[in-house]
Design a protein around this motif. Structure first.
Motif, PDB file in Angstrom:
ATOM      1  N   PHE A 134       0.801  -1.178   0.022  1.00  0.00           N
ATOM      2  CA  PHE A 134      -0.292   0.058  -0.229  1.00  0.00           C
ATOM      3  C   PHE A 134       0.810   1.188  -0.074  1.00  0.00           C
ATOM      4  O   PHE A 134       0.704   2.324  -0.478  1.00  0.00           O
ATOM      5  N   SER A 135       1.503   1.273   0.821  1.00  0.00           N
ATOM      6  CA  SER A 135       2.971   2.148  -0.061  1.00  0.00           C
ATOM      7  C   SER A 135       2.814   2.818  -0.957  1.00  0.00           C
ATOM      8  O   SER A 135       3.443   3.816  -1.573  1.00  0.00           O
ATOM      9  N   GLY A 136       3.248   1.985  -1.669  1.00  0.00           N
ATOM     10  CA  GLY A 136       3.352   1.887  -3.470  1.00  0.00           C
ATOM     11  C   GLY A 136       2.144   2.320  -3.788  1.00  0.00           C
ATOM     12  O   GLY A 136       2.160   3.159  -5.242  1.00  0.00           O
ATOM     13  N   ARG A 140       2.649   6.446  -5.133  1.00  0.00           N
ATOM     14  CA  ARG A 140       2.176   6.874  -6.731  1.00  0.00           C
ATOM     15  C   ARG A 140       3.292   7.127  -7.603  1.00  0.00           C
ATOM     16  O   ARG A 140       3.748   8.219  -8.373  1.00  0.00           O
ATOM     17  N   GLU A 141       4.334   6.671  -6.956  1.00  0.00           N
ATOM     18  CA  GLU A 141       5.390   7.029  -7.664  1.00  0.00           C
ATOM     19  C   GLU A 141       6.595   5.314  -8.141  1.00  0.00           C
ATOM     20  O   GLU A 141       5.977   4.408  -7.891  1.00  0.00           O
ATOM     21  N   VAL A 144       8.429   2.733  -6.028  1.00  0.00           N
ATOM     22  CA  VAL A 144       7.522   1.728  -4.978  1.00  0.00           C
ATOM     23  C   VAL A 144       6.084   1.546  -6.064  1.00  0.00           C
ATOM     24  O   VAL A 144       6.380   0.475  -5.431  1.00  0.00           O
ATOM     25  N   MET A 145       5.498   1.517  -7.173  1.00  0.00           N
ATOM     26  CA  MET A 145       4.368   1.038  -8.191  1.00  0.00           C
ATOM     27  C   MET A 145       5.475  -0.050  -8.173  1.00  0.00           C
ATOM     28  O   MET A 145       4.378  -1.278  -7.777  1.00  0.00           O
ATOM     29  N   ALA A 146       6.359  -0.436  -8.853  1.00  0.00           N
ATOM     30  CA  ALA A 146       7.597  -1.608  -8.829  1.00  0.00           C
ATOM     31  C   ALA A 146       7.085  -2.306  -7.749  1.00  0.00           C
ATOM     32  O   ALA A 146       6.847  -4.107  -7.612  1.00  0.00           O
ATOM     33  N   ILE A 147       7.760  -1.536  -6.330  1.00  0.00           N
ATOM     34  CA  ILE A 147       7.793  -2.671  -5.488  1.00  0.00           C
ATOM     35  C   ILE A 147       6.554  -3.342  -5.002  1.00  0.00           C
ATOM     36  O   ILE A 147       6.512  -4.598  -4.889  1.00  0.00           O
ATOM     37  N   ALA A 148       5.465  -2.573  -4.866  1.00  0.00           N
ATOM     38  CA  ALA A 148       4.120  -2.983  -4.583  1.00  0.00           C
ATOM     39  C   ALA A 148       3.670  -4.134  -5.828  1.00  0.00           C
ATOM     40  O   ALA A 148       3.666  -5.475  -4.707  1.00  0.00           O
ATOM     41  N   LEU A 149       4.080  -4.181  -6.997  1.00  0.00           N
ATOM     42  CA  LEU A 149       3.568  -5.311  -7.557  1.00  0.00           C
ATOM     43  C   LEU A 149       4.203  -6.199  -7.239  1.00  0.00           C
ATOM     44  O   LEU A 149       3.603  -7.814  -7.659  1.00  0.00           O
ATOM     45  N   PHE A 150       5.405  -6.753  -7.030  1.00  0.00           N
ATOM     46  CA  PHE A 150       6.194  -7.634  -6.613  1.00  0.00           C
ATOM     47  C   PHE A 150       6.027  -8.251  -5.324  1.00  0.00           C
ATOM     48  O   PHE A 150       6.379  -9.456  -5.746  1.00  0.00           O
ATOM     49  N   VAL A 151       5.499  -7.578  -4.201  1.00  0.00           N
ATOM     50  CA  VAL A 151       5.336  -8.113  -3.728  1.00  0.00           C
ATOM     51  C   VAL A 151       3.863  -8.706  -3.487  1.00  0.00           C
ATOM     52  O   VAL A 151       3.648 -10.107  -2.757  1.00  0.00           O
TER      53      VAL A 151
END
Length: 241
Positions: A134-136, A140-141, A144-151
């Motif tokens: 949810f931080s990603g 809205r960066e 960070v969005m890439a990290i969110a998708l990875f998780v």
């Protein structure tokens, strides 16, 4: 002597140092599990037991205690990977996030969970996973969005763990961990990312100038090019002196 001094100044790669906390947690988890398997003592008594004063100690100790080999094996890779991601991408606030996830999630379990000993690292794991995801979304960066998708790719199936589908599983620890993770992602949405690009004053000034021009102002400058003031000329007049 010179060689030692040079080695002392060598920077350690943060890619590797980010994993230190996860390794330490794993060593403690497995050490306690081995001791629990050998010694004639039930370590589960140090888990969180809701609404009992003695059960408060479990808020500190329960994440280290696991009831079976499958239990600790299932929790080992997630805590290692997620703690590494936390400290690599959010080094400045990583310890705060981990401590709050650990203590507040455990406290919620103590307040309102079922009467039983709640043990295992999964509550902390849920908090870290939901925080990173949810931080990603909140920031809205791109990175960070890439990290969110990875998780989401690795642990997307965790969502089922917050529902009471298996009476032997502490869904309360999962649920409260997830809630704490989302809350932390929101409250820390504007700070703490390790990779945040440093902005220089001239970049900020250029953005401010572009915004003023767009709003219909023009800048009045002196003979040296320094801004004296901004003068409103209307959106149809974009002439700059």
């Amino acid at each position: 002597m010179v060689a030692i001094a040079i080695m002392g100044k060598k920077k350690v790669n943060p890619f590797f140092t980010a994993g230190y906390v996860g390794v330490v947690l794993l060593l403690i988890m497995w050490g306690i599990f081995i001791a629990d398997s050998i010694l004639p003592y039930d370590f589960a008594q140090w888990g969180v037991y809701p609404r009992k004063t003695s059960g408060l100690w479990g808020i500190l100790f329960s994440p280290f205690i696991h009831g079976s080999l499958d239990h600790i094996i299932n929790n080992s890779p997630p805590i290692l990977i997620l703690s590494w991601a936390l400290y690599y991408f959010y080094r400045k606030i990583g310890t705060q996030i981990l401590i709050i996830s650990w203590l507040i999630g455990g406290l919620f379990v103590w307040i309102s969970a079922r009467d039983a000993y709640h043990i295992g690292m999964s509550g902390v794991i849920y908090s870290l996973a939901f925080f990173i995801f949810f931080s990603g979304l909140f920031r809205r960066e791109t990175k960070v969005m890439a990290i969110a998708l990875f998780v989401a790719f690795l642990y997307g199936s965790m969502i089922w763990g917050i529902f009471p589908l298996d009476p032997k599983v502490s869904f309360e620890a999962h649920l409260f961990g997830a809630v704490v993770g989302v809350a932390l992602a929101y409250f820390y949405r504007k700070e703490g990312e390790t990779f945040k690009k440093k902005r220089y004053q001239f970049e900020i000034d250029e953005e401010n100038d572009a915004r003023m021009l767009k709003q219909g102002y023009r800048k009045i400058v002196d003979e040296n090019g320094f801004i004296i003031r901004w003068e409103y000329k209307g959106k149809d007049d974009h002439h700059v002196l």
